[in-house]
Scaffold this active site. Structure first.
Site, short mmCIF file in Angstrom:
data_model
loop_
_atom_site.label_atom_id
_atom_site.label_comp_id
_atom_site.label_asym_id
_atom_site.label_seq_id
_atom_site.Cartn_x
_atom_site.Cartn_y
_atom_site.Cartn_z
N LYS A 1 -9.95 -4.83 -14.15
CA LYS A 1 -10.70 -4.25 -15.25
C LYS A 1 -11.14 -2.86 -14.81
O LYS A 1 -11.23 -2.62 -13.61
CB LYS A 1 -11.90 -5.09 -15.66
N ASP B 1 -15.92 1.33 -15.14
CA ASP B 1 -16.20 0.42 -14.03
C ASP B 1 -17.28 -0.60 -14.37
O ASP B 1 -17.19 -1.76 -13.97
CB ASP B 1 -16.62 1.21 -12.78
N SER C 1 0.86 -1.18 0.00
CA SER C 1 0.00 0.00 0.00
C SER C 1 0.90 1.23 0.00
O SER C 1 2.04 1.17 0.46
CB SER C 1 -0.89 0.00 1.25
N TYR D 1 4.67 0.43 -3.34
CA TYR D 1 4.51 -0.63 -4.34
C TYR D 1 5.85 -1.19 -4.83
O TYR D 1 5.94 -2.34 -5.24
CB TYR D 1 3.70 -0.10 -5.53
N HIS E 1 -3.39 1.84 -13.75
CA HIS E 1 -3.11 0.43 -14.11
C HIS E 1 -1.85 0.30 -14.95
O HIS E 1 -1.04 -0.60 -14.74
CB HIS E 1 -4.31 -0.18 -14.87
N1 LIG Z 1 -13.54 -7.17 -10.08
C1 LIG Z 1 -14.50 -6.45 -9.53
O1 LIG Z 1 -15.59 -6.93 -9.26
C2 LIG Z 1 -14.23 -5.01 -9.21
C3 LIG Z 1 -15.04 -4.33 -8.30
C4 LIG Z 1 -14.72 -3.03 -7.98
C5 LIG Z 1 -13.63 -2.41 -8.56
N2 LIG Z 1 -12.88 -3.10 -9.47
C6 LIG Z 1 -11.74 -2.46 -10.13
O2 LIG Z 1 -10.66 -2.43 -9.21
C7 LIG Z 1 -9.93 -1.20 -9.32
C8 LIG Z 1 -9.91 -0.53 -7.97
O3 LIG Z 1 -11.24 -0.30 -7.56
P1 LIG Z 1 -11.65 -0.18 -6.00
O4 LIG Z 1 -13.13 -0.04 -6.01
O5 LIG Z 1 -11.04 -1.25 -5.20
O6 LIG Z 1 -11.00 1.23 -5.65
P2 LIG Z 1 -10.59 1.79 -4.22
O7 LIG Z 1 -11.37 1.13 -3.15
O8 LIG Z 1 -10.61 3.25 -4.34
O9 LIG Z 1 -9.08 1.28 -4.06
C9 LIG Z 1 -8.09 1.67 -4.96
C10 LIG Z 1 -6.75 1.63 -4.23
O10 LIG Z 1 -5.77 2.04 -5.15
C11 LIG Z 1 -4.68 2.63 -4.46
N3 LIG Z 1 -4.27 3.87 -5.13
C12 LIG Z 1 -3.09 4.08 -5.74
N4 LIG Z 1 -3.01 5.30 -6.26
C13 LIG Z 1 -4.17 5.90 -6.00
C14 LIG Z 1 -4.68 7.20 -6.24
N5 LIG Z 1 -3.96 8.14 -6.88
N6 LIG Z 1 -5.92 7.49 -5.79
C15 LIG Z 1 -6.65 6.58 -5.15
N7 LIG Z 1 -6.21 5.32 -4.87
C16 LIG Z 1 -4.98 4.99 -5.28
C17 LIG Z 1 -5.16 2.84 -3.03
O11 LIG Z 1 -4.55 1.84 -2.25
P3 LIG Z 1 -3.34 2.14 -1.22
O12 LIG Z 1 -3.53 3.53 -0.77
O13 LIG Z 1 -3.54 1.09 -0.21
O14 LIG Z 1 -2.07 1.98 -1.97
C18 LIG Z 1 -6.64 2.60 -3.08
O15 LIG Z 1 -7.15 2.06 -1.89
C19 LIG Z 1 -10.63 -0.41 -10.43
O16 LIG Z 1 -9.96 -0.64 -11.64
C20 LIG Z 1 -12.03 -1.03 -10.50
O17 LIG Z 1 -12.65 -0.99 -11.77
C21 LIG Z 1 -13.15 -4.39 -9.79
#
Ligand SMILES: NC(=O)c1ccc[n+]([C@@H]2O[C@H](COP(=O)([O-])OP(=O)(O)OC[C@H]3O[C@@H](n4cnc5c(N)ncnc54)[C@H](OP(=O)(O)O)[C@@H]3O)[C@@H](O)[C@H]2O)c1
Length: 328
Positions: free
Chosen positions: A97, A178, A36, A58, A79
Site C-alpha cells: 500500500k 504512506d 534487490s 528484479y 509499484h
Molecule cells: N505495510 C506496512 O506497514 C508498511 C510500512 C512501511 C512502508 N510500507 C510500504 O512499503 C513500500 C516501501 O516502503 P519502505 O518503507 O520499505 O521503503 P524503503 O525502506 O525505502 O525500501 C524501498 C526499497 O525499494 C527498492 N527500490 C526500487 N527502486 C527504488 C528507487 N528508485 N528508490 C528507492 N528505492 C527503490 C529498494 O530496494 P533494493 O535497492 O533492495 O532493490 C528500497 O530498499 C511503500 O509503498 C510503503 O508505503 C508499508
C-alpha cells in the site's frame, strides 16, 4: 505453481520487506527468494532472514521458477512497473500500500492481472488482522446498527532526512500515500464508495504533503473524516459509529490493536473489549489470505478486491488534487 505451499519472492530489500519477511517466518510461510537492485544487499537480506536464494535485479527474481507470489515492496512510484513485471512473468502479486500513486496506475495493474489470469492484491494488511475480523463480525451481526460515520487519524513523526523516500515527490513521498491511505481504506471498507471529497493540508515547495485533513461523503449518506501527518504524532485512533453503537479502536488503529464497543444508549460502559494476542507485527494474516485465495483458484480477495483498490486510489487522486500535491 509449485505443488507444495507457494514460494514467496520479495521484490526490494528495504524497510518493510524486512518486517514482512519476519512475519512470514512467524506464520510458517515459505520464502523462496529475495531480489534487490544490488546483489550484495539481496545476499545480506537473504542471510538475515534465512532465505535460500538472493537475486541481483528484479528480473531475475520474477524469473525464478520457485517463486509463485511476488511481494512488491518498492516505493509507491514503482509499484505499477514492478507489479507489471511480476504479472508479465506469470507470478501472482501482493503489492504494498498505497497500491500505486494514481487511480489510472491501479487500473493498469488490475487490467494486466485479469488479462493474464493472475492473482493480485493490495497489501492493506490491516484488513486481515484479528482485530478487523472481529470488528467486521460485530457489524455483520448488527451490533452497531447502521454504520454511518468513521473518523481516523494516522500521524507519525517519520524520518524526513535527506535521502528519505518520504520527501521525494518522484518516489511518491508524503503523508497521504504512506499514512492517510489507512484511514481512507478503513472508511471505504465500512461505508462504501465515495461520492464527494474535501481536503486541505500543508504541501511543501517540492509538492510533497506533510499533513492533511479529509472529509468524505459516502454513497448512502455515510460520512468519514480523517487526519494524517508525517511531521507530528497524533492520536492514531479510529471510531466507527452506528445508529446503535460505537467501536473505538485504540492506537495504532491500523495495527493488531484493542477495541471497545459501547451501546449508543450507554456510551460510558463498554459492552465488549477486544484484546490482541500479539505475535509479530501481524502482516502474516495477509499472506494467509493470499495463499487461501490462490488455493481456492480465486484471482482476487473478496476482502480487498482490485476494484476497491482502484476506487480508493481515485479518492486519493481527488485528495491530492485538492491539496495541490505533485506526483513525479
Ligand atoms: N505495510 C506496512 O506497514 C508498511 C510500512 C512501511 C512502508 N510500507 C510500504 O512499503 C513500500 C516501501 O516502503 P519502505 O518503507 O520499505 O521503503 P524503503 O525502506 O525505502 O525500501 C524501498 C526499497 O525499494 C527498492 N527500490 C526500487 N527502486 C527504488 C528507487 N528508485 N528508490 C528507492 N528505492 C527503490 C529498494 O530496494 P533494493 O535497492 O533492495 O532493490 C528500497 O530498499 C511503500 O509503498 C510503503 O508505503 C508499508
Amino acid at each position: 505453481m509449485n505443488e507444495s505451499t507457494p514460494g514467496w519472492g520479495i521484490l526490494g530489500a528495504g524497510g518493510i520487506a524486512g518486517g514482512f519477511a519476519k512475519d512470514l517466518a512467524i506464520g510458517g510461510h515459505r520464502v523462496a527468494a529475495v531480489g534487490s537492485r544490488d546483489g550484495d544487499r539481496a545476499r545480506a537480506f537473504a542471510e538475515r532472514h534465512g532465505i535460500p536464494r538472493a537475486h541481483a535485479g528484479y528480473e531475475a527474481l520474477v524469473a525464478d521458477p520457485d517463486v509463485d507470489v511476488v511481494y512488491v515492496a518498492t516505493p509507491h512510484s514503482h509499484h505499477r512497473e514492478h507489479a507489471l513485471l511480476a504479472i508479465d512473468a506469470g507470478k501472482h502479486v501482493l503489492v504494498e500500500k498505497a497500491f500505486t500513486t494514481t487511480g489510472d496506475d491501479a487500473q493498469a495493474i488490475a487490467d494486466a492481472a485479469r488479462a493474464k489470469g493472475i492473482f493480485a492484491m493490495e497489501a492493506m494488511w490491516t484488513r486481515f488482522l484479528p482485530t478487523m475480523v472481529a470488528v467486521r463480525e460485530r457489524i455483520a451481526a448488527g451490533d452497531l446498527g447502521e454504520v454511518v460515520s468513521v473518523t481516523a487519524d494516522h500521524s507519525q513523526m517519520l524520518d524526513l532526512s535527506p535521502g528519505s523516500r518520504m520527501i521525494e515527490a518522484a518516489l511518491g513521498g508524503g503523508a497521504l500515500l504512506d499514512l492517510g491511505v489507512y484511514c481512507i481504506s478503513l472508511a471505504h471498507a465500512l461505508l462504501g464508495p465515495v461520492e464527494a471529497v474535501q481536503a486541505s493540508g500543508h504541501v511543501d515547495e517540492y509538492g510533497v504533503d506533510h499533513r492533511g485533513a479529509v472529509i468524505l461523503e459516502h454513497q448512502g449518506g455515510g460520512m468519514s473524516t480523517h487526519t494524517f501527518s508525517m511531521t507530528t504524532l497524533g492520536s492514531n485512533r479510529a471510531t466507527i459509529a452506528g445508529t446503535e453503537g460505537v467501536i473505538e479502536l485504540d492506537p495504532a488503529f491500523y495495527s493488531w490493536t484493542r477495541y471497545r464497543r459501547r451501546h449508543a444508549s450507554a456510551h460510558t460502559t463498554a459492552v465488549e473489549e477486544f484484546e490482541p494476542q500479539l505475535v509479530g507485527r501481524g502482516m502474516q494474516f495477509q499472506a494467509l489470505e493470499v495463499e487461501r485465495c490462490i488455493a481456492d483458484g480465486r484471482l482476487e480477495s473478496p476482502l480487498m478486491p482490485l476494484d476497491e483498490s482502484v476506487a480508493i486510489m481515485r479518492v486519493m487522486d481527488d485528495v491530492a488534487a485538492a491539496m495541490r500535491m505533485r506526483r513525479g
